[in-house]
Design an enzyme around this catalytic site. Structure first.
Site, short mmCIF file in Angstrom:
data_model
loop_
_atom_site.label_atom_id
_atom_site.label_comp_id
_atom_site.label_asym_id
_atom_site.label_seq_id
_atom_site.Cartn_x
_atom_site.Cartn_y
_atom_site.Cartn_z
N HIS A 187 2.14 1.22 -15.70
CA HIS A 187 2.18 0.12 -16.68
C HIS A 187 2.92 -1.09 -16.14
O HIS A 187 3.29 -1.97 -16.90
CB HIS A 187 2.82 0.61 -17.99
CG HIS A 187 2.18 1.84 -18.53
ND1 HIS A 187 2.71 3.09 -18.35
CD2 HIS A 187 1.00 2.01 -19.18
CE1 HIS A 187 1.89 3.99 -18.90
NE2 HIS A 187 0.85 3.36 -19.40
N GLY A 188 3.17 -1.10 -14.82
CA GLY A 188 3.69 -2.31 -14.19
C GLY A 188 5.18 -2.54 -14.31
O GLY A 188 5.62 -3.67 -14.52
#
Lengths: 170, 419, 260
Positions: A135-136
């Site tokens: 999810h970065g």
């Protein structure tokens, strides 16, 4: 059917019997619950000793500890300086680098993203640390969250150097 | 028997009960009129229910740690015994619990035989009970295979090989059962699955068994129907509940002696040797509770007829209500039947002992005689006795013998009542 | 009451048959000794367990694995109760296979407390090939895997004698009074003074046999002491609650049966 009404007063005998019976029932239930707790063979693996003598500065290894990955990174002087230079107010989860790495050369932390548990990738991300592709989330050279959804820094487990070449985790 | 007059005391209770009458059910069970002269042989129904639930709970817990694969099974059982918290306790409880379950079921069955609980109008209760018994034997057999010791493996081999006796399709059936050409890991995994399933089938049948019982109500030691519920019966709760609990605690004491002080007495040492398809144990023996059937199986020299005889010995029990033609229920009033009853008990014990012995020489001869007698008892003696036996005069009612006025003064003295 | 007595008799009658071995033709009276772990209050003698471990390690372990035991068991409660340092040192004497490493190779390393006991052979086939075709049984549950248990293993260890006259033994086969069939491929493993006990006890054959069997009895049932302890409490508790239940039952039933 009984012709007598049941006496309203509970005999002490019945009360005492119920109470002692309840103790027995409770004692019987405990093993059924405790058996799900980590068993002795699992607890025996609760700590792991790792030989770190072959790790060059700037390199890291990943070991399995209690079923989870642990990153052991031997940091370069630049990486240490970068970590110490960060202003604590810029951090979502403020932590000093000295509190995370007692010996600044060695960073030992759980390789589990604090967002939803994926394993972050090393030497990636905008902060020269780790990047979690799920999810970065971006972590810096001290493993602190700098950008992305993760709420806290990568967890530091209990560890100690049993000698100059060996770290005992757990 | 069902109580339609019950109204819950709280509004919430009434609302719920109108939609799902659980509170009415609870009231029915607590008020259920039970003959007040039941003796301790009637407590084994409750004991059996406890055994079933205890085996299910300990079984589910063991299943959290057991590995159903030929390469891992034996090791996983040792893991349970050594590493899992209280694993040794739960495993010994489950293994000995199986023996206690069968001890209770045999007492329960023999109680019925003595007091005529299998006779009209309780035939369906009896048949359901026999199905439960059969499923218990299947469950126990499959469960014994799971530790994958030498006895596990070879008992599985011997018993599944029986199916090859079926003409034409025997070998196909056996390979289908095995999932291969011999007992192996596929056999183990499917036995595990079914071993987990069957107890829940048994549980459903037990509910039907109790439901069918509650229609006519319990039988009682003198075999006379309840005439006046107010005089002859007591509400199930608390009178029978407390009596069942007391009997259960004594049962648990015996159980505790096995679990804590002789946990391997009823087992076989060979089952602590890991299964080896290349080495057969010198004597293959099932667990004690299957020994009588094993003896019957081995007493017939022909393989197919041996299997037929074994299943026939169970079938003959199923149709018992129609073989026993006596109008009098309880053996107390059937002096001749009483003798034959105890001879049957002895016969079954002899069969059991012979089942543990090698099937040769004198042992085999005795097993054959005992097998023959078993069938003679059910197929010849019982129907004849029912017609020919001169029974003792039966009392008028349950309370009659004590309150006086009974045609049988011995009943008053004997106080066949609450003992 | 009469029927209850009949039933009790039947149960004990059946149990006497069960407690005998099914094959009485082969039964010889086994040798026995005063095992500390037998009986309702049986416990293990720690010193005997430690000596027994020494016998296992120095005499038996070259051929017999004990692979369900872990080195940490040596330091756990209810067993020989070596200190953790001693157990670690014992473990470190043995090599175990681990890996693969980052090069993809398996490697050997000294054993840790968490490892299972190392086996003398890599697999069963190697074990059989090295022992004249006979597999030296794994000893983890050996005591439970033999009819007669501790007494049997004890008797076997002390049961080597010359074959009766007229009987010749094949090469590599020895005569043992208690072995099933009297032929055994293991030569007499115990000789006077074979082991020099760390605690100075004299290492007679009987002493070594007793100690190693005690050790093996623990290996087969490491929780025996806990089992006896908890069992004692359970049975006392049950007796108390049975009395209470009985009194409650009488009190309850007296409401409707005045003569009860």
């Amino acid at each position: 059917m009984s012709d007598q009404k049941k006496p309203k007063r509970r005999d002490f005998l019945f009360t005492a019997s119920y109470a002692i019976g309840a103790v027995g029932v409770g004692a019987s239930i405990w093993p059924l619950v405790d058996q799900m707790n980590p068993d002795k063979s699992v607890k025996a693996l609760a700590n792991t000793e790792v030989d770190v003598s072959s790790i060059e500065p700037g390199k890291s290894i990943t070991v399995l500890w209690r079923g989870k990955p642990v990153f052991i990174k031997r940091r370069t002087q630049e990486e240490i300086a970068e970590a110490k230079a960060v202003n604590l107010e810029d951090l979502k989860h403020p932590e000093k680098d000295e509190d995370r790495a007692k010996d600044p050369e060695w960073l030992v932390m759980l390789g589990v993203c604090t967002h939803l548990g994926c394993v972050p990738l090393g030497d990636k991300g905008e902060y020269n640390g780790w990047f979690c592709p799920c999810h970065g989330s971006h972590y810096d050279t001290s493993g602190r969250i700098r950008k992305g959804p993760a709420p806290t820094n990568l967890e530091i487990p209990k560890y100690e150097f049993v000698n100059s070449n060996t770290i005992k985790i757990g | 028997m069902s109580d339609r007059n019950y109204t819950p005391s709280s509004k919430l209770g009434k609302w719920f009960n109108d939609r799902l009458p659980l509170l009415t059910l609870r009231s029915h069970l607590t008020d259920y009129p039970t003959p007040k002269n039941l003796n301790y042989w009637w407590t084994f129904g409750a004991i059996l229910t406890f055994c079933l639930i205890a085996q299910i709970i300990t079984g589910i817990v063991l299943a959290m740690h057991y590995m159903p694969h030929a390469d891992l099974a034996f090791e996983s059982v040792e893991h349970i015994m050594r590493d899992v918290n209280y694993g040794w306790l739960i495993r010994y409880f489950h293994a000995n619990g199986s023996s206690m379950f069968f001890l209770a079921v045999y007492i329960h069955i023999f109680r019925s035989l003595y007091y005529g609980s299998h006779k009209s109008p309780r035939e369906v209760i009896w048949v359901i009970g026999m199905i439960i018994y059969f499923l218990m034997m299947c469950t126990a057999f499959m469960g014994y295979v799971l530790p994958w010791g030498q006895m596990s493996f070879w008992a599985a081999t011997v018993i599944t090989n029986l199916f090859s006796a079926v003409p034409f399709v025997g070998e196909s059936i056996t390979n289908w059962l095995w999932g291969g050409f011999a007992v192996g890991s596929p056999t183990l995994t499917r036995f595990y699955s079914l071993h987990y399933l069957f107890p829940f089938l048994i549980f459903a049948l037990v509910i039907l068994h109790i439901w069918a019982l509650h229609i006519p109500g319990n039988n009682n030691p003198i075999g006379i129907d309840v005439k006046q519920p107010s005089k002859d019966t007591v509400p199930f709760h608390p009178y029978i509940v407390l009596k069942d609990l007391f009997a259960l605690l004594i049962f648990l004491l015996l159980f505790a002696f096995f679990v804590f002080y002789s946990p391997n007495l009823l087992g076989h040492p060979d089952n602590y040797i890991e299964a080896n398809p290349l080495v057969t144990p010198i004597h293959i023996v099932p667990e004690w509770y299957l020994l009588p059937f094993y003896a019957i199986l081995r007493s017939i020299p022909d393989k197919l007829f041996g299997v037929i005889a074994m299943f026939a010995s169970i079938f003959v029990l199923v149709i018992l209500p129609w073989l026993d033609t006596s109008k009098v229920r309880s053996a107390i009033f059937r002096p001749l039947y009483k003798q034959f009853y105890w001879i049957l008990v002895l016969d079954v014990l002899i069969l059991g002992y012979m089942g543990a012995m090698p099937a040769e020489g004198t042992y085999l001869l005795i097993a054959r005689i005992a097998t023959a007698y078993y069938f003679v008892h059910f197929l010849i003696i019982l129907p004849v006795l029912g017609k020919k036996e001169k029974t003792l005069p039966v009392p008028l009612s349950i309370t009659e013998p004590v309150l006086g006025g009974s045609p049988n003064p011995d009943m008053v003295k004997k106080k066949i009542f609450y003992n | 009451m009469k029927n209850f007595i009949k039933l009790t008799f039947l149960i004990f009658f059946s149990l006497t048959f069960l407690s005998k071995s099914a094959f009485t033709e082969e039964k010889k009276k086994l040798l026995s000794t005063n095992w500390s772990f037998k009986g309702y209050l049986g416990k293990f003698d720690r010193a005997s367990l430690q000596r027994g471990y020494q016998v296992y390690a120095e005499v038996c372990a070259s051929c017999h694995s004990i692979s369900y035991l872990s080195y940490r068991n040596l330091a756990e409660e209810g067993g020989p109760e070596f200190s953790e340092e001693q157990a670690k040192a014992i473990a470190a004497n043995f090599d175990v296979i681990d890996g693969p490493n980052d090069d993809g190779e398996m490697f050997t390393r000294p054993a840790k407390l968490s490892d299972k006991f190392a086996s003398p052979y890599q697999n069963d086939k190697e074990a059989m090939a090295s022992n004249g075709g006979a597999y030296p049984a794994d000893m983890s549950v050996l005591i439970k895997a033999r009819s007669g248990g501790a007494d049997y293993i004890y008797s076997l260890l002390l049961g080597y004698e010359d074959p009766p006259s007229g009987v010749t033994m094949d090469d590599g086969v020895y005569y043992n009074k208690y072995m099933f069939g009297n032929n055994i491929k293991m030569p007499n493993p115990l000789f006077m003074g074979l082991v020099e006990y760390n605690d100075g006890t004299e290492a007679t054959e009987e002493q070594m046999a007793k100690d190693v069997v005690t050790f093996l009895a623990w290996a087969a049932e490491p929780h025996l002491e806990a089992r006896h302890k908890i069992g004692f409490k359970v049975i006392i508790y049950l007796i108390i609650i049975i009395i209470l239940a009985h009194l409650s039952m009488k009190r309850l039933w007296s409401r409707i049966e005045p003569d009860v």
